[in-house]
Design a protein around this motif. Structure first.
Motif, PDB file in Angstrom:
ATOM      1  N   SER A 118     -25.589  49.183  29.895  1.00  0.00           N
ATOM      2  CA  SER A 118     -25.958  50.380  29.136  1.00  0.00           C
ATOM      3  C   SER A 118     -24.756  51.308  29.001  1.00  0.00           C
ATOM      4  N   TRP A 119     -24.852  52.185  27.989  1.00  0.00           N
ATOM      5  CA  TRP A 119     -23.828  53.207  27.754  1.00  0.00           C
ATOM      6  C   TRP A 119     -24.572  54.429  27.247  1.00  0.00           C
ATOM      7  N   LYS A 120     -24.634  55.459  28.082  1.00  0.00           N
ATOM      8  CA  LYS A 120     -25.305  56.707  27.709  1.00  0.00           C
ATOM      9  C   LYS A 120     -24.260  57.798  27.549  1.00  0.00           C
ATOM     10  N   SER A 121     -24.431  58.591  26.519  1.00  0.00           N
ATOM     11  CA  SER A 121     -23.478  59.636  26.203  1.00  0.00           C
ATOM     12  C   SER A 121     -24.191  60.973  26.076  1.00  0.00           C
ATOM     13  N   THR A 122     -23.608  61.997  26.683  1.00  0.00           N
ATOM     14  CA  THR A 122     -24.130  63.353  26.511  1.00  0.00           C
ATOM     15  C   THR A 122     -22.989  64.258  26.074  1.00  0.00           C
ATOM     16  N   GLY A 123     -23.332  65.298  25.390  1.00  0.00           N
ATOM     17  CA  GLY A 123     -22.352  66.275  24.931  1.00  0.00           C
ATOM     18  C   GLY A 123     -21.699  65.847  23.639  1.00  0.00           C
ATOM     19  N   THR A 124     -21.729  66.711  22.650  1.00  0.00           N
ATOM     20  CA  THR A 124     -21.114  66.393  21.364  1.00  0.00           C
ATOM     21  C   THR A 124     -20.227  67.522  20.864  1.00  0.00           C
ATOM     22  N   SER A 125     -19.904  68.472  21.722  1.00  0.00           N
ATOM     23  CA  SER A 125     -19.129  69.615  21.248  1.00  0.00           C
ATOM     24  C   SER A 125     -17.684  69.246  20.916  1.00  0.00           C
ATOM     25  N   VAL A 126     -17.098  68.297  21.632  1.00  0.00           N
ATOM     26  CA  VAL A 126     -15.729  67.876  21.370  1.00  0.00           C
ATOM     27  C   VAL A 126     -15.656  66.357  21.225  1.00  0.00           C
ATOM     28  N   PHE A 127     -16.234  65.635  22.173  1.00  0.00           N
ATOM     29  CA  PHE A 127     -16.252  64.171  22.168  1.00  0.00           C
ATOM     30  C   PHE A 127     -17.633  63.726  21.693  1.00  0.00           C
ATOM     31  N   ASP A 128     -17.705  63.047  20.587  1.00  0.00           N
ATOM     32  CA  ASP A 128     -18.992  62.566  20.084  1.00  0.00           C
ATOM     33  C   ASP A 128     -18.973  61.035  20.072  1.00  0.00           C
ATOM     34  N   PHE A 129     -19.519  60.443  21.139  1.00  0.00           N
ATOM     35  CA  PHE A 129     -19.628  58.988  21.232  1.00  0.00           C
ATOM     36  C   PHE A 129     -20.959  58.576  20.623  1.00  0.00           C
ATOM     37  N   ASN A 130     -20.930  57.588  19.776  1.00  0.00           N
ATOM     38  CA  ASN A 130     -22.145  57.016  19.206  1.00  0.00           C
ATOM     39  C   ASN A 130     -22.022  55.502  19.373  1.00  0.00           C
ATOM     40  N   ILE A 131     -22.443  54.991  20.528  1.00  0.00           N
ATOM     41  CA  ILE A 131     -22.224  53.593  20.898  1.00  0.00           C
ATOM     42  C   ILE A 131     -23.568  52.900  21.106  1.00  0.00           C
ATOM     43  N   ARG A 132     -23.671  51.672  20.576  1.00  0.00           N
ATOM     44  CA  ARG A 132     -24.840  50.822  20.822  1.00  0.00           C
ATOM     45  C   ARG A 132     -24.355  49.491  21.361  1.00  0.00           C
ATOM     46  N   LEU A 133     -25.195  48.850  22.162  1.00  0.00           N
ATOM     47  CA  LEU A 133     -24.889  47.517  22.662  1.00  0.00           C
ATOM     48  C   LEU A 133     -25.714  46.522  21.859  1.00  0.00           C
ATOM     49  N   LEU A 134     -25.041  45.538  21.287  1.00  0.00           N
ATOM     50  CA  LEU A 134     -25.702  44.616  20.369  1.00  0.00           C
ATOM     51  C   LEU A 134     -25.600  43.172  20.841  1.00  0.00           C
ATOM     52  N   GLY A 135     -26.631  42.406  20.518  1.00  0.00           N
ATOM     53  CA  GLY A 135     -26.629  40.967  20.754  1.00  0.00           C
ATOM     54  C   GLY A 135     -26.849  40.583  22.199  1.00  0.00           C
ATOM     55  N   ARG A 136     -26.959  39.293  22.393  1.00  0.00           N
ATOM     56  CA  ARG A 136     -27.158  38.749  23.733  1.00  0.00           C
ATOM     57  C   ARG A 136     -25.965  39.050  24.628  1.00  0.00           C
ATOM     58  N   GLU A 137     -24.782  39.127  24.020  1.00  0.00           N
ATOM     59  CA  GLU A 137     -23.562  39.400  24.779  1.00  0.00           C
ATOM     60  C   GLU A 137     -23.401  40.877  25.131  1.00  0.00           C
ATOM     61  N   ARG A 138     -24.263  41.730  24.577  1.00  0.00           N
ATOM     62  CA  ARG A 138     -24.243  43.173  24.838  1.00  0.00           C
ATOM     63  C   ARG A 138     -22.872  43.769  24.530  1.00  0.00           C
ATOM     64  N   LYS A 139     -22.356  43.483  23.348  1.00  0.00           N
ATOM     65  CA  LYS A 139     -21.068  44.021  22.928  1.00  0.00           C
ATOM     66  C   LYS A 139     -21.246  45.444  22.408  1.00  0.00           C
ATOM     67  N   ALA A 140     -20.304  46.306  22.778  1.00  0.00           N
ATOM     68  CA  ALA A 140     -20.352  47.707  22.356  1.00  0.00           C
ATOM     69  C   ALA A 140     -19.834  47.849  20.932  1.00  0.00           C
ATOM     70  N   ASN A 141     -20.599  48.565  20.117  1.00  0.00           N
ATOM     71  CA  ASN A 141     -20.235  48.849  18.736  1.00  0.00           C
ATOM     72  C   ASN A 141     -20.596  50.293  18.441  1.00  0.00           C
ATOM     73  N   GLY A 142     -19.742  50.957  17.687  1.00  0.00           N
ATOM     74  CA  GLY A 142     -20.051  52.333  17.329  1.00  0.00           C
ATOM     75  C   GLY A 142     -18.803  53.120  17.027  1.00  0.00           C
ATOM     76  N   SER A 143     -18.888  54.416  17.311  1.00  0.00           N
ATOM     77  CA  SER A 143     -17.782  55.295  16.949  1.00  0.00           C
ATOM     78  C   SER A 143     -17.563  56.377  17.995  1.00  0.00           C
ATOM     79  N   LEU A 144     -16.374  56.943  17.929  1.00  0.00           N
ATOM     80  CA  LEU A 144     -15.992  58.097  18.729  1.00  0.00           C
ATOM     81  C   LEU A 144     -15.372  59.096  17.771  1.00  0.00           C
ATOM     82  N   THR A 145     -15.901  60.300  17.773  1.00  0.00           N
ATOM     83  CA  THR A 145     -15.325  61.365  16.962  1.00  0.00           C
ATOM     84  C   THR A 145     -14.754  62.418  17.900  1.00  0.00           C
ATOM     85  N   LEU A 146     -13.465  62.669  17.750  1.00  0.00           N
ATOM     86  CA  LEU A 146     -12.818  63.760  18.471  1.00  0.00           C
ATOM     87  C   LEU A 146     -12.767  64.937  17.514  1.00  0.00           C
TER      88      LEU A 146
END
Length: 180
Positions: free
Chosen positions: A30-58
């Motif tokens: 799992s990957w849980k993200s809190t706080g979006t004031s400066v670092f905005d992580f938007n990550i999901r784990l996909l597939g059987r391999e649980r690969k991380a996909n998404g974005s990071l906005t600074l």
């Protein structure tokens, strides 16, 4: 004299042991993200391999003057949800200094132009504001310590701006014996 020989023998043993290939592998749970004031992580784990996909906005440039990072780790050996704090942690450091100090542990996992375009991969400082991707990222344990506890490892990374928490990232990795 005997103590010196034992000490030298022990040092050779430790060096030889560290040269062995890792007997474990890790996968993201799992990957849980809190706080979006400066670092905005938007990550999901996909597939059987649980690969991380998404974005990071600074949302602003990240420098050593205002931003720090620290991390703590926990282990749950049997998957019961009862985590115990580990001695492994990353002390509070200015952001760019932390990246330079600890990046070696993550270098195999995040590859610039392959799994991410995030600027910290190149140890750029200050980290420029912008929108970055993470694509098909899986855990590579080649650069991790030779000995790791098995089970569920939780790491909580805290990002602060001027001593105020702006983001926390909680990652859980399942560490298991590597099949031969």
């Amino acid at each position: 004299m005997l103590d010196l020989r034992i000490y030298i023998s022990l040092m050779f043993f430790v060096d030889a042991y560290m040269a062995f290939p890792r007997t474990y592998e890790g996968s993201l749970v799992s990957w849980k993200s809190t706080g979006t004031s400066v670092f905005d992580f938007n990550i999901r784990l996909l597939g059987r391999e649980r690969k991380a996909n998404g974005s990071l906005t600074l949302k602003e440039d990240i420098d050593d003057k205002h931003f720090t990072m620290e991390a703590v780790s926990f282990v749950d050996s049997n998957g019961s949800g009862n985590y115990k704090r580990m001695a492994i942690s990353l002390a509070k450091k200015p952001m760019c200094e932390a990246i330079k100090t600890y990046w070696d542990y993550f270098e195999g996992t995040l590859k610039y132009g392959v799994t991410t375009n995030c600027p910290f991969v190149n140890r750029t400082c200050p980290l420029p504001k912008g929108h970055y991707y993470i694509k098909d990222m899986s855990i590579n344990t080649d650069d991790w310590p030779a000995v790791m506890p098995r089970g569920y490892l939780k790491g909580i990374i805290t990002f602060k701006k001027d001593s105020k928490v702006v983001s926390e990232q909680e990652l859980v990795v399942h560490v298991m014996d590597r099949p031969f």
